[in-house]
Design a protein around this motif. Structure first.
Motif, mmCIF file in Angstrom:
data_model
loop_
_atom_site.group_PDB
_atom_site.id
_atom_site.type_symbol
_atom_site.label_atom_id
_atom_site.label_comp_id
_atom_site.label_asym_id
_atom_site.label_seq_id
_atom_site.Cartn_x
_atom_site.Cartn_y
_atom_site.Cartn_z
ATOM 1 N N ALA A 146 0.844 -1.195 0.000
ATOM 2 C CA ALA A 146 0.000 0.000 0.000
ATOM 3 C C ALA A 146 0.878 1.243 0.000
ATOM 4 C CB ALA A 146 -0.920 0.007 1.216
ATOM 5 N N PHE A 147 0.440 2.232 -0.752
ATOM 6 C CA PHE A 147 1.115 3.531 -0.771
ATOM 7 C C PHE A 147 0.135 4.572 -0.254
ATOM 8 C CE2 PHE A 147 3.728 1.031 -3.431
ATOM 9 C CZ PHE A 147 4.966 1.644 -3.531
ATOM 10 N N ILE A 148 0.624 5.458 0.607
ATOM 11 C CA ILE A 148 -0.233 6.541 1.090
ATOM 12 C C ILE A 148 0.374 7.883 0.714
ATOM 13 C CG2 ILE A 148 -1.136 5.160 3.007
ATOM 14 C CD1 ILE A 148 0.645 6.984 4.855
ATOM 15 N N HIS A 149 -0.496 8.832 0.440
ATOM 16 C CA HIS A 149 -0.081 10.195 0.108
ATOM 17 C C HIS A 149 -1.026 11.136 0.835
ATOM 18 C CE1 HIS A 149 -0.106 13.931 -2.342
ATOM 19 N NE2 HIS A 149 1.189 13.702 -2.379
ATOM 20 N N THR A 150 -0.498 11.900 1.784
ATOM 21 C CA THR A 150 -1.344 12.710 2.670
ATOM 22 C C THR A 150 -1.336 14.199 2.357
ATOM 23 O OG1 THR A 150 0.462 12.963 4.281
ATOM 24 C CG2 THR A 150 -0.998 11.061 4.542
ATOM 25 N N THR A 187 4.139 2.199 2.151
ATOM 26 C CA THR A 187 5.138 3.182 1.721
ATOM 27 C C THR A 187 4.500 4.565 1.708
ATOM 28 O OG1 THR A 187 6.250 1.534 0.334
ATOM 29 C CG2 THR A 187 6.742 3.851 -0.108
ATOM 30 N N TYR A 188 5.212 5.508 2.260
ATOM 31 C CA TYR A 188 4.735 6.889 2.402
ATOM 32 C C TYR A 188 5.405 7.732 1.313
ATOM 33 C CZ TYR A 188 3.090 10.855 5.334
ATOM 34 O OH TYR A 188 2.443 11.954 5.831
ATOM 35 N N HIS A 216 7.600 2.817 5.132
ATOM 36 C CA HIS A 216 8.793 3.149 4.358
ATOM 37 C C HIS A 216 8.605 4.611 3.924
ATOM 38 C CE1 HIS A 216 9.579 -1.129 4.248
ATOM 39 N NE2 HIS A 216 8.412 -1.342 3.666
ATOM 40 N N ASP A 217 9.288 5.487 4.592
ATOM 41 C CA ASP A 217 9.084 6.919 4.331
ATOM 42 C C ASP A 217 9.978 7.366 3.173
ATOM 43 O OD1 ASP A 217 8.547 9.589 4.348
ATOM 44 O OD2 ASP A 217 8.989 9.914 6.467
ATOM 45 N N LEU A 218 9.384 7.493 1.979
ATOM 46 C CA LEU A 218 10.126 7.930 0.792
ATOM 47 C C LEU A 218 9.718 9.336 0.361
ATOM 48 C CD1 LEU A 218 10.128 4.661 -1.365
ATOM 49 C CD2 LEU A 218 11.883 5.507 0.205
ATOM 50 N N ASN A 229 3.403 -1.839 -9.357
ATOM 51 C CA ASN A 229 3.242 -3.109 -8.645
ATOM 52 C C ASN A 229 2.476 -2.966 -7.337
ATOM 53 O OD1 ASN A 229 4.738 -4.820 -10.465
ATOM 54 N ND2 ASN A 229 6.566 -3.748 -9.789
ATOM 55 N N ALA A 230 1.840 -1.816 -7.125
ATOM 56 C CA ALA A 230 1.141 -1.571 -5.861
ATOM 57 C C ALA A 230 -0.250 -2.199 -5.869
ATOM 58 C CB ALA A 230 1.034 -0.076 -5.609
ATOM 59 N N ASP A 231 -0.658 -2.728 -4.721
ATOM 60 C CA ASP A 231 -2.017 -3.254 -4.566
ATOM 61 C C ASP A 231 -2.999 -2.141 -4.231
ATOM 62 O OD1 ASP A 231 -1.707 -6.285 -4.700
ATOM 63 O OD2 ASP A 231 -0.165 -5.751 -3.247
ATOM 64 N N LEU A 232 -2.534 -1.141 -3.491
ATOM 65 C CA LEU A 232 -3.424 -0.070 -3.058
ATOM 66 C C LEU A 232 -2.675 1.252 -3.010
ATOM 67 C CD1 LEU A 232 -6.065 1.048 -1.723
ATOM 68 C CD2 LEU A 232 -5.076 0.366 0.481
ATOM 69 N N LEU A 233 -3.323 2.293 -3.511
ATOM 70 C CA LEU A 233 -2.863 3.663 -3.332
ATOM 71 C C LEU A 233 -3.985 4.417 -2.648
ATOM 72 C CD1 LEU A 233 -1.114 6.216 -3.809
ATOM 73 C CD2 LEU A 233 -2.163 6.384 -6.071
ATOM 74 N N LEU A 234 -3.689 4.981 -1.484
ATOM 75 C CA LEU A 234 -4.649 5.793 -0.743
ATOM 76 C C LEU A 234 -4.117 7.224 -0.731
ATOM 77 C CD1 LEU A 234 -7.100 6.232 1.086
ATOM 78 C CD2 LEU A 234 -5.741 5.385 3.013
ATOM 79 N N THR A 235 -4.850 8.135 -1.354
ATOM 80 C CA THR A 235 -4.304 9.472 -1.568
ATOM 81 C C THR A 235 -5.365 10.562 -1.486
ATOM 82 O OG1 THR A 235 -3.132 10.872 -3.195
ATOM 83 C CG2 THR A 235 -4.595 9.166 -4.070
ATOM 84 N N THR A 236 -4.899 11.755 -1.242
ATOM 85 C CA THR A 236 -5.756 12.927 -1.373
ATOM 86 C C THR A 236 -5.976 13.196 -2.869
ATOM 87 O OG1 THR A 236 -3.787 14.332 -1.323
ATOM 88 C CG2 THR A 236 -4.933 13.996 0.770
ATOM 89 N N ASP A 237 -6.819 14.155 -3.160
ATOM 90 C CA ASP A 237 -7.071 14.571 -4.545
ATOM 91 C C ASP A 237 -5.857 15.340 -5.042
ATOM 92 O OD1 ASP A 237 -8.090 15.685 -6.914
ATOM 93 O OD2 ASP A 237 -9.091 17.305 -5.819
#
Length: 339
Positions: free
Chosen positions: A178-182, A210-211, A229-231, A246-254
């Motif tokens: 999972a990748f997150i973008h805040t 991964t951040y 994993h803070d990138l 290759n990510a299963d999930l991306l959770l992000t703001t607009d």
């Protein structure tokens, strides 16, 4: 509007935002397809997008936007530009195109800003294409392609994909990725950090997280409190694309990662919207499951980038996000492998 003549050397002034540039790939590809074999498509790109655009063979030349803005008229004359397309209003490029006597000067109208007619545009541009309002139900990609249609051009293919340079290696995972973008370009698009904390409490033991995004001290609390994993601040746009493939999930703001994830074909993309028109700015992808989370309020969409109440973003609870993740059985029934 006067008849548009097929350009021999066309310059497109790209917007500053990453997401807009990704959406515009179809526009650029179709524009080039309408031009003659010996013609040139030139773009002025934000500095951080230059390496990204180099991978697309329908773009002939790329220049850095900020650098060429210092002497715009001189740049236009020396490069013998016969057609200029200014995709976002720019006083500098409007005047430069006019005094350089560029034969064809194209710009969208200012309907997005609430201006129906503009004498300025009528004076400085030869072709003013119709834009849409912020309430439009038409996707932004279609809006851009409609600019070409209004100029008498054909649309050959609407979809765009990132060129494959290598076959991804087989990746064995112990957990779904999972990748997150805040972060976000505007404060009104940012989801409260306490909400992110609740979602990460649920995700931490279920995903390899991964951040990504820009480095922000206020958001360090997430990387300090959770196993991530803070990138942030360490990735180029191309690096981000390669990881999201290759990510299963991306959770992000607009924001831009939503469009990069769609281009990369990220399996599942959850986007949290504030005041933006989610229909207009939905990323498009044939490979991704895109889930849009927003508040259905009468004041949405709006252009109040610094709204005091921020009800549209505050009304989105962490539970809504958690339930969306729980409802995707792929995360919990099997682990992913890629050829």
């Amino acid at each position: 509007m006067k008849k548009f003549i097929t350009p021999e050397k066309c310059l497109v002034i790209m917007p500053d935002f990453i997401g807009d540039n990704v959406i515009l790939l179809s526009f650029l590809k179709n524009l080039k397809k309408n031009m003659t074999q010996n013609s040139e498509l030139v773009i002025l790109s934000p500095q951080n997008m230059i390496e990204f655009f180099k991978d697309f063979d329908f773009i002939d030349k790329i220049f850095e936007k900020k650098e060429k803005t210092k002497h715009p008229a001189q740049f236009l004359i020396s490069n013998k530009i016969d057609t200029i397309i200014v995709l976002d209003f720019s006083l500098v490029w409007s005047i430069a195109a006019y005094i350089s006597q560029i034969k064809q000067r194209v710009i969208p109208n200012l309907l997005r800003s609430g201006v129906k007619n503009s004498r300025f545009l009528q004076t400085f541009f030869t072709h003013i294409v119709k834009n849409t309002s912020i309430n439009s139900k038409i996707s932004q990609k279609e809006v851009y392609l409609n600019y070409l249609k209004q100029l008498g051009m054909s649309i050959f293919k609407k979809t765009s994909s990132y060129p494959e340079k290598k076959h991804p290696q087989l990746i064995k995972k112990h957990k779904p990725s999972a990748f997150i973008h805040t972060s976000a370009s505007f404060f009104s698009k940012k989801w409260p950090l306490e909400n992110w904390e609740k979602v990460l409490e649920f995700m931490e033991d279920k995903f390899d997280i991964t951040y990504i995004g820009e480095k922000n001290k206020k958001e360090n609390i997430l990387s300090e409190k959770f196993k991530l994993h803070d990138l942030r601040g360490a990735l180029s746009i191309k690096d981000t694309l390669n990881l999201l493939k290759n990510a299963d999930l991306l959770l992000t703001t607009d924001s831009s990662p939503a469009h990069l994830g769609a281009l990369a074909g990220t399996k599942n993309i959850i986007i949290i919207y504030g005041p933006t028109n989610h229909i207009q700015w939905k990323p498009e992808s044939e490979k991704s499951n895109i889930i849009q989370i927003y508040s259905d309020l009468p004041c949405r969409p709006c252009q109040m980038r610094f709204c005091r109440s921020l009800e549209c973003i505050k009304q989105i609870s962490p539970e809504r996000i958690i339930n969306e993740i729980k409802s995707n059985k792929d995360f919990f029934q099997s682990l992913s492998t890629y050829d």
